[in-house]
Write an enzyme that holds these catalytic residues in place. Structure first.
Site, mmCIF file in Angstrom:
data_model
loop_
_atom_site.group_PDB
_atom_site.id
_atom_site.type_symbol
_atom_site.label_atom_id
_atom_site.label_comp_id
_atom_site.label_asym_id
_atom_site.label_seq_id
_atom_site.Cartn_x
_atom_site.Cartn_y
_atom_site.Cartn_z
ATOM 1 N N HIS A 1 0.811 -1.212 0.000
ATOM 2 C CA HIS A 1 0.000 0.000 0.000
ATOM 3 C C HIS A 1 0.849 1.269 0.000
ATOM 4 O O HIS A 1 1.916 1.340 0.608
ATOM 5 C CB HIS A 1 -1.038 -0.015 1.128
ATOM 6 N N HIS B 1 3.402 4.473 13.348
ATOM 7 C CA HIS B 1 2.414 5.553 13.256
ATOM 8 C C HIS B 1 2.889 6.812 13.981
ATOM 9 O O HIS B 1 2.087 7.529 14.579
ATOM 10 C CB HIS B 1 1.036 5.106 13.740
ATOM 11 N N ASP C 1 5.766 3.033 7.213
ATOM 12 C CA ASP C 1 4.496 2.331 7.014
ATOM 13 C C ASP C 1 3.705 3.129 5.973
ATOM 14 O O ASP C 1 3.104 4.139 6.291
ATOM 15 C CB ASP C 1 3.744 2.251 8.336
ATOM 16 N N GLU D 1 -5.247 1.834 2.139
ATOM 17 C CA GLU D 1 -5.163 0.733 3.100
ATOM 18 C C GLU D 1 -5.453 1.191 4.515
ATOM 19 O O GLU D 1 -6.103 0.485 5.293
ATOM 20 C CB GLU D 1 -3.768 0.105 3.031
ATOM 21 N N GLU D 2 -4.965 2.385 4.845
ATOM 22 C CA GLU D 2 -5.052 2.857 6.224
ATOM 23 C C GLU D 2 -6.481 3.162 6.673
ATOM 24 O O GLU D 2 -6.722 3.395 7.857
ATOM 25 C CB GLU D 2 -4.173 4.102 6.412
ATOM 26 N N ASP E 1 4.058 -5.494 4.274
ATOM 27 C CA ASP E 1 3.718 -4.391 5.164
ATOM 28 C C ASP E 1 4.738 -4.306 6.301
ATOM 29 O O ASP E 1 5.658 -5.126 6.392
ATOM 30 C CB ASP E 1 2.308 -4.597 5.742
#
Length: 345
Positions: free
Chosen positions: A64, A320, A175, A209-210, A232
């Site tokens: 992603h 994150h 990410d 994706e998130e 990922d």
């Protein structure tokens, strides 16, 4: 390793639904690696290498493109920018952050902070309150002029540099620009080493994706794979204050062979196949289970008539946040296993 590419991927802004700039970078890098490329209706980039025979096995890698961020929801007459999150934030990581507001006319630097008083004039009770992500605002320093330059639907990303620190890499958006890098570099290594494959290989650089694996759902339905690999990050909680049982991965111990998370349970036959291949090729590997969260492999597993699915992950500390950290050795191991797996199918 081509870390300049990873740096450019991480520092290019692209939140869910606004991945255009990341996609353009990937398209430019993918030239000569694939037989054809297309962009689907959700904005995912679908890159295909032809297989052998009339009906080759279909192998799909899902990587992603989006990073967590914000969409502008309102601009006040004084130029303060209110935002709506797209992706999961811990608000404790949002105080006093430098950001970019990405508009059609260019990027505008700003600072993000929560609404309310500074600590000097807070009461003891006010100091205990933790704001929600949508209670943070951006100040661009433009004052009232910001209202003429920024509009609802523009997007906001963190503005922090990519850094190498010994064996570690630190950046925002690892990410999941890690996966974008792996999707390109695993195929590039395959080509440069002269390896072939019988399968029809598709690498889907997916959108959104998130916010719910959305791009992976449409991409997987279109490809209809036999085998799917969600590429990922995952947690690396090998840090102080976290119980050993919750660490998920240990940095430097190899790629994560992702067996379960909140969205899927891996095909155990693929777990054993990849584990055996890693041992044969002397590629460091660790099994992983993530208590919550999900990744694109889950969407492929359930699309259409379904697919056998597995995850290949790179353990990431401080996920994150603007200080996401990976170990170069784990990134290398992930590329090696992906190239090896493709070449055996």
């Amino acid at each position: 390793m081509n870390l300049d590419l990873l740096k450019r991927l991480c520092e290019t802004p692209g939140v869910p639904g606004r991945e255009t700039r990341v996609r353009a970078l990937i398209e430019a890098e993918a030239g000569g690696l694939f037989d054809d490329m297309r962009v689907d209706a959700l904005g995912s980039l679908i890159c295909r290498r032809k297989g052998k025979g009339d009906k080759p096995e279909k192998l799909l890698l899902l990587c992603h493109m989006d990073e967590i961020g914000f969409l502008v929801s309102h601009v006040t007459d004084k130029g303060f920018v209110h935002v709506d999150p797209v992706g999961g934030f811990d608000p404790r990581n949002l105080f006093s952050r430098r950001v970019l507001v990405c508009t059609d006319e260019g990027d505008i630097k700003g600072v993000m902070n929560a609404e309310g008083k500074p600590i000097h004039i807070q009461s003891p009770e006010e100091r205990k309150k933790m704001p929600e992500p949508n209670e943070f605002v951006v100040d661009t320093g433009l004052g009232a002029a910001a209202k003429d330059r920024i509009q609802v639907g523009d997007y906001v990303v963190m503005n922090e540099p990519f850094e190498e620190m010994g064996e570690k890499i630190v950046s925002k958006a690892l990410d999941n620009r890690i996966a974008c890098w792996l999707g390109l570099e695993a195929v590039r290594k395959l080509v440069e080493d002269g390896h072939s494959h019988d399968c029809e290989l598709t690498v889907a650089f997916t959108a959104q994706e998130e916010v719910g694996l959305r791009g992976a759902k449409t991409a997987s339905f279109g490809v209809a794979p036999d085998i799917a690999i969600g590429v990922d990050t995952t947690l690396a909680c090998d840090t102080p204050g976290v119980p050993e049982k919750d660490r998920t991965t240990v940095q430097g111990a190899g790629f994560g062979l992702h067996m379960k998370d909140g969205s899927f349970i891996a095909d155990y036959g693929l777990v054993k196949e990849i584990e055996t291949l890693a041992k044969e090729r002397n590629i460091a590997c660790q099994r992983t289970i993530l208590a919550k969260g999900g990744q694109d492999g889950a969407a492929a597993q359930q699309a259409g008539i379904g697919a056998r699915a597995i995850g290949i992950a790179v353990g990431t500390r401080y996920i994150h946040t603007v200080a996401e950290m990976i170990d170069k050795r784990d990134l290398h191991a992930a590329r090696e296993i992906l190239t090896a797996f493709i070449s055996t199918h």
